[in-house]
Design an enzyme around this catalytic site. Structure first.
Site, short mmCIF file in Angstrom:
data_model
loop_
_atom_site.label_atom_id
_atom_site.label_comp_id
_atom_site.label_asym_id
_atom_site.label_seq_id
_atom_site.Cartn_x
_atom_site.Cartn_y
_atom_site.Cartn_z
N GLU A 1 -64.98 144.06 -3.79
CA GLU A 1 -65.94 145.08 -4.13
C GLU A 1 -64.94 146.14 -4.57
OE1 GLU A 1 -68.15 146.68 -0.89
OE2 GLU A 1 -69.87 145.37 -1.44
N GLU B 1 -73.53 139.25 -1.04
CA GLU B 1 -73.85 139.74 0.29
C GLU B 1 -75.18 140.40 0.36
OE1 GLU B 1 -70.68 142.62 1.42
OE2 GLU B 1 -69.09 141.27 0.89
C1 GLA Z 1 -69.32 145.32 1.66
C2 GLA Z 1 -68.19 144.71 1.98
C3 GLA Z 1 -68.32 143.96 3.48
C4 GLA Z 1 -68.88 144.39 4.32
C5 GLA Z 1 -70.10 145.31 3.95
C6 GLA Z 1 -71.05 146.17 4.95
O1 GLA Z 1 -70.22 144.70 1.07
O2 GLA Z 1 -67.91 143.72 1.08
O3 GLA Z 1 -67.08 143.33 3.76
O4 GLA Z 1 -68.15 145.66 4.79
O5 GLA Z 1 -70.14 146.01 2.76
O6 GLA Z 1 -71.09 145.47 6.33
#
Ligand code: GLA
Length: 789
Positions: free
Chosen positions: A197, A273
């Protein structure tokens, strides 16, 4: 012992290699040797679908984190995911557990990620590996090792030569462990993620390209992918990588993939995710997300052939000091990483599990396997009284004197507390102590508690009583998890910068305190043991401060061993160790009041419990219960910001913009007629698009050049209404998380008002606004008025 266990594992693994296994939609051929590349082309992005050995494949991945599960339970959790209907395990590799000190690597025991992947394969599961270097994950410093901070000018996650050199070294070690386990080599690993991210950190394709090249070099021919949010993936998206989107339960799925579909109409789609629930922070309610919404989202994705990874399918526990902290602001995460996931913190199925299993069964030709037997029962433990065993200072590892106060990092302390001492000058009146203390600071004069300065509450000052020359000022500074999200990940601990005392005698008089004594107290069991051994038999009544700060110990006998939840409600703040295992942090404010104690760390016969309480307790008792308590707040005051004295009088003020937002999902921007300068933003809402309570996911302001202003110093000054039960407080409108939002209560009357203190005067040319990401953007803003003053 370990070697013997490993041999047995290897033997079992070899036996299992004898027969091919089927996972939904594809076959893992276990007859292939791991080190012999197979003729097919492994796992690829094909036209509109992923291809596994040439055949269409929909990834149904369960995110699990091996350090958050005791090794003894790994296989049970993997089997649970299989029984849920998943075909893949998705995992991060956490740099800071594998390289605890520079150049010293640890991939053994609990850290044996290759063994975890082999277990996945043994159970017919594929694996997606996300080796960072940064992982976020509500994990200390987003997975980066704290020792990187010893180089003060380091630029983390940038093309900083030292950072990149360290990343390359780490990634090579990871690849040594795992690169022979890709599907191309007959192993379970189908894809490897590049960074994590990055869009919510910055825009830097050259950096991402170098990480990609490192992984390509060390992993060879494996499918590499990137994950980001639909709103920012274009910033860093590389042409030759697979792109996947991250979003949560309830999101409008078509909307999430719209831009990707436009840019790459033939690409397979994957939500890398899909957030099943959310994480908890200290001092706020436990987060949950409706089971129905989660399952509907997965159902919709599967009906459209979209791959997904369910983050988290089983969250587990951030044992010891591994929980991170969120930002903007400083919001340390609790120890439990239950995440309201389908498989709860202790491995049991929840309502979400059963609903999801039913849905996943629809998409599987084979009958889903039965659930594995739980490795341990859940037991209770009768109340135990612990005795005071040593003061905090007895665990001092290093002592130093220096003109300026040193940080943890300068004292070579990764985690724990530091005790800072300094002789005071004579000041006849009350003075204002000002510090930048990370994170939880308790102030004493001649060992008498004066007060605390809590970074969570953005506190910096404390009023001291008149002081006499030579009185001793002691600051006990406890570090919590380092920030794991956003630009603030460069998060030093301890006292940062000058410590001053100020008095207003017409003129302001300032004393800047120099010449400090510092003692470092690591927060591990070895230090606790050292302190207790040192104090044994020598403890004087005076060693125990009135507050009772220090180490407590008890032994207890068990006839039946099982998982249990240690209730810490009666304690202040600290860490618990059972038979030498660090269970994690507790803090009376909640919402988490119990700590998960895995039965595999207990034994029949005598067990030891040690509690380090940096705040102290008058009732040193603990008991084990059969259900966790994750949602009990014990706050001094509410989290709401509705103090009427903070409400500005807008009647005579002139708005800098007035208008009506458009309905629907996605970002919108309001440009001011001319830039306005002020310290406060007041956003008034006159109605919502659908008449439902107002919800705002994110707000940004742009400066005179149209660039987004930093939000690190932002704080909510006033909100007329906040749905605190759902954790939809005002700060959610600028927490850098598009899936969380500020929401007013059902009963609140219009107009709604959110006032944000920007920290200092800022010149503003535009406001960006994001409504909720759910279908139809419930509660989105209608008519608004914006004030900058
Ligand atoms: C993002 C990150 C994860 C985690 C989520 C929230 O998607 O990539 O590692 O921190 O947020 O739980």
């Amino acid at each position: 012992m370990m070697n013997c266990k490993r041999n047995i594992c290897q033997l079992l693994f070899a036996m299992l290699l004898a027969s091919p296994m089927t996972v939904t939609g594809a076959t893992i051929d276990n007859n292939k040797k791991e080190d012999v590349p197979v003729a097919d082309n492994g796992f690829r992005a094909g036209k509109g679908t992923f291809l596994l050995n040439g055949k269409p494949f929909v990834v149904k991945a369960a995110e699990l984190h091996y350090p958050r599960i005791p090794r003894q339970y790994w296989e049970h959790r993997i089997k649970m995911c299989k029984a849920l209907g998943m075909n893949t395990i998705c995992l991060y590799v956490f740099w800071n557990i594998h390289e605890p000190q520079m150049d010293s690597f640890d991939f053994n025991g609990q850290n044996d990620v290759a063994a975890f992947c082999r277990l996945a394969k043994k159970n017919g599961m594929y694996v997606i590996v996300r080796p960072g270097p940064y992982v976020c994950a509500e994990w200390e410093m987003g997975g980066l090792p704290w020792w990187l901070l010893k180089k003060k000018d380091i630029q983390l996650r940038e093309l900083d030569p030292f950072f990149m050199q360290r990343v390359e070294r780490f990634e090579k070690e990871v690849a040594k462990q795992l690169s022979t386990l890709t599907v191309q080599h007959g192993g379970p690993i189908i894809m490897v993620q590049v960074e994590n991210e990055y869009g919510s950190y910055g825009e830097n394709k050259p950096y991402i390209s170098q990480i990609r090249d490192m992984l390509r070099k060390s992993w060879g021919d494996v499918t590499l992918f990137q994950c980001d949010w639909n709103s920012n993936f274009e910033k860093n998206g590389l042409d030759d990588l697979v792109w996947t989107m991250n979003f949560g339960t309830g999101a409008n799925i078509d909307n999430q993939f719209r831009r990707l579909r436009e840019l790459r109409p033939d690409a397979p789609l994957m939500c890398s995710e899909f957030w099943s629930g959310w994480f908890d922070k200290w001092g706020a309610r436990h987060e949950t997300r409706p089971a129905k919404d989660m399952v509907e989202g997965i159902d919709e994705m599967l009906s459209k052939g979209i791959s997904f990874s369910l983050y988290m399918t089983h969250g587990g526990t951030s044992f010891g000091h591994w929980a991170g902290a969120n930002s903007p602001g400083f919001a340390p995460d609790v120890t439990s990483y239950d995440y309201d996931a389908p498989i709860n913190e202790y491995g049991q199925p929840t309502e979400k599990f059963w609903l999801l299993r039913k849905t996943l069964q629809k998409y599987s030709t084979a009958k889903l396997p039965a659930l594995p037997k739980a490795p341990m029962p859940v037991v209770d433990i009768p109340q135990l009284k612990l005795h005071y065993a040593a003061p905090l200072s007895a665990a001092t590892d290093t002592m130093a004197w220096s003109r300026e106060p040193l940080t943890f990092e300068e004292m070579n302390l990764g985690w724990g507390s530091m005790i800072y001492d300094k002789e005071l000058p004579e000041i006849k009146e009350s003075s204002m102590l000002t510090i930048n203390g990370h994170d939880f600071v308790q102030v004493f004069i001649d060992n008498k508690f004066v007060g605390k300065i809590d970074r969570v509450k953005n506190e910096r000052t404390l009023v001291l009583p008149p002081t006499e020359k030579g009185q001793m000022l002691t600051l006990i500074v406890e570090g919590m998890g380092r920030i794991n999200f956003g630009r603030a990940i460069k998060d030093y601990k301890g006292l940062l910068g000058d410590v001053t005392l100020r008095v207003d005698r017409g003129d302001i008089l300032t004393w800047t305190l120099k010449d400090w004594r510092m003692r470092a107290v690591p927060d591990d069991y070895a230090s606790a043991k050292k302190a207790m051994d040192k104090a044994a038999g020598k403890l004087q009544a005076a060693d125990q401060t009135p507050e009772g700060i220090g180490y407590y110990r008890a032994t207890f006998k068990l006839r039946k061993v099982g998982d249990t939840f240690l209730n810490m409600e009666k304690w202040g703040k600290g860490q618990v160790y059972v038979n030498g295992h660090a269970l994690g942090r507790f803090w009376a404010i909640g919402p988490q009041q119990t700590l998960y104690c895995p039965g595999c760390w207990l034994k029949k016969g005598e067990n030891e419990i040690v509690v380090l309480d940096v705040v102290g307790t008058k009732t040193p008792v603990v008991w084990g219960q059969t259900k966790p308590e994750l949602d009990k707040l014990q706050l001094e005051k509410t989290n709401k910001h509705n103090n009427i004295g903070d409400k500005p009088d807008l009647n005579s003020a002139t708005p800098v913009a007035v208008g009506t937002m458009a309905a629907g999902n996605g970002w919108q921007s309001v440009k001011l007629d001319k830039p306005a300068t002020g310290r406060y933003l007041a956003l008034q809402c006159l109605d919502t698009q659908d008449g439902r309570p107002l919800s705002i996911a994110e707000i940004y302001l742009r400066d005179g050049n149209g660039e987004r202003l930093g939000r690190d110093q932002w704080q909510v000054k006033y909100a007329n209404s906040e749905n605190e039960m759902g954790n939809h407080t005002g700060d959610k409108a600028f927490d850098l998380q598009e899936s969380t939002y500020w929401q007013t209560e059902e009963s609140a009357e219009m107009p709604h008002l959110l006032v944000i203190d920007l920290g200092k005067d800022m010149t503003v040319s535009a406001l960006d606004y994001l409504p909720r990401m759910e279908q139809g953007a419930p509660g989105s803003l209608g008519r608004y008025r914006i004030f900058i003053y």
